[in-house]
Write an enzyme that holds these catalytic residues in place. Structure first.
Site, short mmCIF file in Angstrom:
data_model
loop_
_atom_site.label_atom_id
_atom_site.label_comp_id
_atom_site.label_asym_id
_atom_site.label_seq_id
_atom_site.Cartn_x
_atom_site.Cartn_y
_atom_site.Cartn_z
N ASP A 69 0.86 -1.18 0.00
CA ASP A 69 0.00 0.00 0.00
C ASP A 69 0.89 1.23 0.00
OD1 ASP A 69 -3.01 0.69 0.30
OD2 ASP A 69 -1.96 2.14 1.57
N GLN A 70 0.41 2.31 -0.58
CA GLN A 70 1.23 3.51 -0.71
C GLN A 70 0.43 4.76 -0.41
OE1 GLN A 70 2.38 5.09 -4.71
NE2 GLN A 70 4.45 4.65 -4.00
#
Length: 192
Positions: A69-70
């Site tokens: 995830d970013q």
């Protein structure tokens, strides 16, 4: 060796993972991505990466499951995916002439043993001073509305940068391969 599963529907992450020349499948995990109250960006991406991997463990009980995830961080503000032109324009106007740090959470879950390795990799983009016209032209050309920070580094988005810094440029696209290879090696999958 346990088969690989990417806990993501992102075509960008699939393209990156394919560089390792290992067979893999992918599946989109259904998780709530809402940040917790007062949760730091680092804690958020680590938690979401692990949650994505664990969400697929029951369906893939004997696999190595990769979650990622970013988020983008500008000052103290977490920037997510803009989803539309107006929000993307606001994000890029705010980033103009500034530095934005991208934090990418990575988790590798061995669903057979329950062992999970988690990391967060930072990569900073220093933006050029951008005019509204430049931003509008870029957004019309690439429409990066599904990308944290409102640009595609692997495409025309690089024209918005003055410089970058970090240990792993692939983390900017959403899957830090340098860290992932270390995790895979620790699980007995030797790459190359």
């Amino acid at each position: 060796m346990l088969p690989l599963v990417l806990a993501s529907s992102s075509p960008y992450r699939r393209e990156l993972l394919s560089r390792l020349r290992q067979p893999f499948t992918w599946s989109a995990p259904a998780i709530d991505e809402t940040p917790l109250p007062r949760e730091s960006a680092d804690a958020l991406v680590r938690r979401l990466a692990e949650s994505k991997a664990r969400a697929l463990a029951e369906v893939h009980p004997n696999h190595l499951i990769i979650g990622s995830d970013q988020v983008a961080v500008l000052g103290e503000q977490i920037l997510g995916k803009p989803n539309d032109f107006a929000r993307a324009r606001c994000q890029l106007l705010a980033a103009s002439g500034a530095s934005v740090t991208f934090l990418t959470g990575l988790a590798l879950l061995n669903s057979a043993s329950g062992a999970c390795q988690v990391d967060a990799v930072a990569f900073t983009v220093h933006f050029r001073q951008l005019s509204e016209e430049q931003i509008d032209r870029y957004l019309e050309a690439e429409q990066p509305y599904d990308c944290a920070g409102s640009f595609k580094a692997e495409g025309l988005g690089v024209s918005l940068f003055r410089a970058t810094e970090g240990e792993d440029a692939t983390s900017l696209v959403g899957l830090p391969l340098i860290s992932l290879v270390g995790m895979l090696n620790a699980q007995g999958l030797q790459i190359p």
